[in-house]
Design an enzyme around this catalytic site. Structure first.
Site, mmCIF file in Angstrom:
data_model
loop_
_atom_site.group_PDB
_atom_site.id
_atom_site.type_symbol
_atom_site.label_atom_id
_atom_site.label_comp_id
_atom_site.label_asym_id
_atom_site.label_seq_id
_atom_site.Cartn_x
_atom_site.Cartn_y
_atom_site.Cartn_z
ATOM 1 N N ILE A 189 0.839 -1.414 -0.043
ATOM 2 C CA ILE A 189 -0.031 -0.075 -0.059
ATOM 3 C C ILE A 189 0.862 1.253 -0.115
ATOM 4 O O ILE A 189 0.323 2.325 -0.362
ATOM 5 C CB ILE A 189 -0.972 -0.062 1.357
ATOM 6 C CG1 ILE A 189 -2.402 0.893 0.902
ATOM 7 C CG2 ILE A 189 -0.186 0.090 2.445
ATOM 8 C CD1 ILE A 189 -3.502 0.663 1.744
ATOM 9 N N GLY B 229 3.487 -4.452 11.136
ATOM 10 C CA GLY B 229 2.632 -4.679 9.825
ATOM 11 C C GLY B 229 2.496 -3.448 9.041
ATOM 12 O O GLY B 229 3.620 -2.728 8.555
ATOM 13 N N ASP C 298 1.162 -0.552 9.483
ATOM 14 C CA ASP C 298 1.583 0.556 10.406
ATOM 15 C C ASP C 298 3.155 0.938 10.100
ATOM 16 O O ASP C 298 3.684 2.196 9.963
ATOM 17 C CB ASP C 298 1.068 0.368 11.758
ATOM 18 C CG ASP C 298 0.877 1.488 12.412
ATOM 19 O OD1 ASP C 298 1.314 2.744 11.863
ATOM 20 O OD2 ASP C 298 0.738 1.542 13.698
ATOM 21 N N SER D 81 -7.335 -5.035 10.737
ATOM 22 C CA SER D 81 -7.411 -5.880 11.860
ATOM 23 C C SER D 81 -7.151 -7.230 11.465
ATOM 24 O O SER D 81 -7.319 -8.330 12.217
ATOM 25 C CB SER D 81 -8.746 -5.998 12.221
ATOM 26 O OG SER D 81 -9.249 -4.903 12.976
#
Ligand code: AR6
Length: 179
Positions: free
Chosen positions: A16, A37, A39, A122
């Site tokens: 992303i 992850g 983040d 999530s």
């Protein structure tokens, strides 16, 4: 004026942080001070200024969203949202996850974002069952789109399993998704 019928919905197997869209969504934690992850990948690619701006935001509640600049990312904005930790499904997880998508879209619209990319919020460290999370992601976004004028929404998958789940959901949904 464009309406939801003109919104292109894509599913992409990619990182992303590489996407040249107006906004990417970060699956953050309540501190908004970074983590692992997606983040971690977003903070690493955006540079230290992102962390500086995040420090001033005073965290974020689960299901809510806050926006920052994208700094060194190709994306102009990062929308930080906090997904629910999966605790068996009877702790409001589904509604909280849907809120992440709804609140991210609402914030994006406020900032005149036309193209937005979501990771599978999530579905990593927070342990949400992928099939259920994908259904909520697709259904919530499709239900919200008529009130906005987005040109493109991208669901970003980091593995083939997720890609296949988004494709399956596409077959069951009334609206076509390009995958
Ligand atoms: N591009 C797209 N998707 C990615 C990328 C990437 N570069 N990296 C990972 N994913 P996770 P969560 C996928 O764990 O479950 C963090 O430490 C990944 O494969 O990033 O919401 C935060 O600070 C998975 O499908 O987010 C929080 O503490 C999806 O992104 C916690 O993790 C989400 O996985 C949040 O957990």
């Amino acid at each position: 004026m464009k309406n939801s019928l003109n919104t292109i919905i894509d599913v992409k197997l990619t990182d992303i942080t590489q996407l040249p869209v107006d906004a990417i969504v970060n699956a953050a934690n309540k501190s908004l001070l970074g983590g692992g992850g997606v983040d971690g990948a977003i903070h690493a690619a955006a540079g230290k200024q992102l962390l500086r701006e995040c420090r001033a935001l005073d965290g974020c509640e689960t299901g809510e969203a806050k926006i920052t600049s994208g700094y060194l990312l190709p994306a102009r904005y990062v929308i930080h949202t906090v997904g629910p930790v999966w605790r068996g499904g009877n702790h409001g997880e589904a509604e909280l996850l849907a809120s992440c998508y709804r609140n991210s879209l609402a914030l994006a619209a406020e900032y005149a974002v036309k193209s937005i990319a979501f990771p599978a919020i999530s579905c990593g460290v927070y342990g949400y069952p992928a099939g259920q999370a994908v259904r909520i992601a697709v259904d919530t976004v499709l239900a919200a789109l008529p009130q906005y004028q987005f040109e493109q929404v991208i669901f970003v998958c980091f593995n083939e399993t997720l890609l296949e789940l988004y494709r399956q959901r596409h077959c069951q949904s009334a609206r076509p998704i390009n995958a």
